[in-house]
Scaffold this active site. Structure first.
Site, PDB file in Angstrom:
ATOM      1  N   SER A  69       0.730  -1.297  -0.001  1.00  0.00           N
ATOM      2  CA  SER A  69      -0.105   0.237   0.346  1.00  0.00           C
ATOM      3  C   SER A  69       0.643   1.034   0.246  1.00  0.00           C
ATOM      4  O   SER A  69       1.715   1.360   0.580  1.00  0.00           O
ATOM      5  CB  SER A  69      -1.014   0.137   1.394  1.00  0.00           C
TER       6      SER A  69
HETATM    7  N1  SAH Z   1      -1.131  -4.825   4.077  1.00  0.00           N
HETATM    8  C1  SAH Z   1       0.386  -5.338   2.636  1.00  0.00           C
HETATM    9  C2  SAH Z   1      -1.063  -4.783   1.615  1.00  0.00           C
HETATM   10  C3  SAH Z   1      -1.362  -5.873   1.152  1.00  0.00           C
HETATM   11  S1  SAH Z   1      -2.189  -6.614  -0.145  1.00  0.00           S
HETATM   12  C4  SAH Z   1       1.712  -4.795   3.095  1.00  0.00           C
HETATM   13  O1  SAH Z   1       2.064  -4.001   4.113  1.00  0.00           O
HETATM   14  O2  SAH Z   1       2.116  -5.345   2.423  1.00  0.00           O
HETATM   15  C5  SAH Z   1      -3.482  -7.689  -0.099  1.00  0.00           C
HETATM   16  C6  SAH Z   1      -3.157  -8.815   0.419  1.00  0.00           C
HETATM   17  O3  SAH Z   1      -3.910  -8.924   1.237  1.00  0.00           O
HETATM   18  C7  SAH Z   1      -1.989  -9.559  -0.488  1.00  0.00           C
HETATM   19  O4  SAH Z   1      -0.930 -10.137   0.327  1.00  0.00           O
HETATM   20  C8  SAH Z   1      -3.509 -10.708  -0.701  1.00  0.00           C
HETATM   21  O5  SAH Z   1      -2.845 -12.266  -0.611  1.00  0.00           O
HETATM   22  C9  SAH Z   1      -3.412 -11.234   0.861  1.00  0.00           C
HETATM   23  N2  SAH Z   1      -5.536 -11.298   0.913  1.00  0.00           N
HETATM   24  C10 SAH Z   1      -5.930 -11.082   0.113  1.00  0.00           C
HETATM   25  N3  SAH Z   1      -7.348 -11.959   0.271  1.00  0.00           N
HETATM   26  C11 SAH Z   1      -7.467 -12.788   1.322  1.00  0.00           C
HETATM   27  C12 SAH Z   1      -7.644 -13.962   2.327  1.00  0.00           C
HETATM   28  N4  SAH Z   1      -8.814 -13.906   2.501  1.00  0.00           N
HETATM   29  N5  SAH Z   1      -6.575 -13.949   4.131  1.00  0.00           N
HETATM   30  C13 SAH Z   1      -5.217 -14.170   3.496  1.00  0.00           C
HETATM   31  N6  SAH Z   1      -5.202 -12.667   2.815  1.00  0.00           N
HETATM   32  C14 SAH Z   1      -5.653 -12.319   1.981  1.00  0.00           C
END
Ligand code: SAH
Length: 221
Positions: A69
């Protein structure tokens, strides 16, 4: 005197100042959050050709087709969580691990869950290099929360669901706060803050945002 471009300490200090200035100018006012953002360098969380943009206020691609993000959004979500030093926090969506690292500076313990095993493994390596022993990273479908560690003082979801997932609402302590994007993945989403009251929940819309979708089930990588 302004340090020259070949003075690494000077240019790093300047870069940090610019980074923090950007955050302040976007409404991040909480000193504890600014301190955590200063302490955790975003550089190591961004790999390959995008590393040069690590200090720009923009989301960037990471492995598994996901994104890290934008720093100002990470800071605002962290600020909205109002984390206390004794809090246990659950993050759904580890991604690069950057948000979890920021949370770990402020909270007692952080559990972070991602559906991609590879992202969890890479984030764990960074957490140990950065000496952040209070983060537990796990592979799983975070939309079910983490019942064995519940309830949580704070929950943050960094992928967008249509509605706040029921299991996450039920794993929030009374008085607890959850911050998450809601809305359909390819349209405008809203960042919302949910407070669990003694009876029921209070919902507050914070701002429009854009996140990758919360996807059901484990990924294959
Ligand atoms: N917080 C992160 C950015 C996350 S991007 C950072 O600081 O870099 C969103 C993430 O959510 C992705 O890695 C994706 O794999 C995860 N995601 C999506 N659906 C999910 C689920 N049901 N359970 C766990 N993770 C999930």
């Amino acid at each position: 005197m302004t340090p020259g471009p070949d003075d690494p300490s000077g240019s790093e200090a300047e870069r940090k100042m610019r980074f923090l200035f950007q955050l302040r100018s976007k409404g991040v006012t909480d000193d504890r959050v600014l301190h955590a953002m200063e302490r955790i360098d975003r550089g190591p969380f961004v790999k390959g050709i995008f590393a040069a943009r690590a200090y720009d206020d923009m989301p960037l691609p990471i492995a598994c087709g996901q994104t890290i993000s934008q720093p100002s959004i990470v800071a605002m979500m962290t600020q909205a969580l109002e984390i206390g030093p004794r809090d246990t926090v659950l993050e759904v969506g580890t991604g690069s691990g950057y948000q979890a690292a920021i949370l770990a500076v402020l909270a007692r313990r952080v559990y972070t869950v991602d559906r991609h095993r590879r992202l969890v493994r890479e984030a764990e390596t960074l957490f140990s290099h950065l000496d952040l022993p209070n983060i537990v990273a796990l592979t799983g479908d975070g939309s079910f929360g983490l019942p064995e560690q519940a309830p949580f003082d704070r929950i943050i979801v960094t992928a967008a669901a249509e509605d706040p997932p029921g299991p996450l609402l039920s794993q929030l302590k009374p008085g607890g706060i959850m911050v998450l994007p809601v809305g359909q993945s390819d349209t405008v989403q809203s960042l919302i803050r949910v407070r669990r009251l003694e009876t029921g929940f209070d919902y507050e819309e914070l701002r429009p945002v854009r996140f990758v979708p919360l996807v059901e089930g484990l990924a294959t990588d």
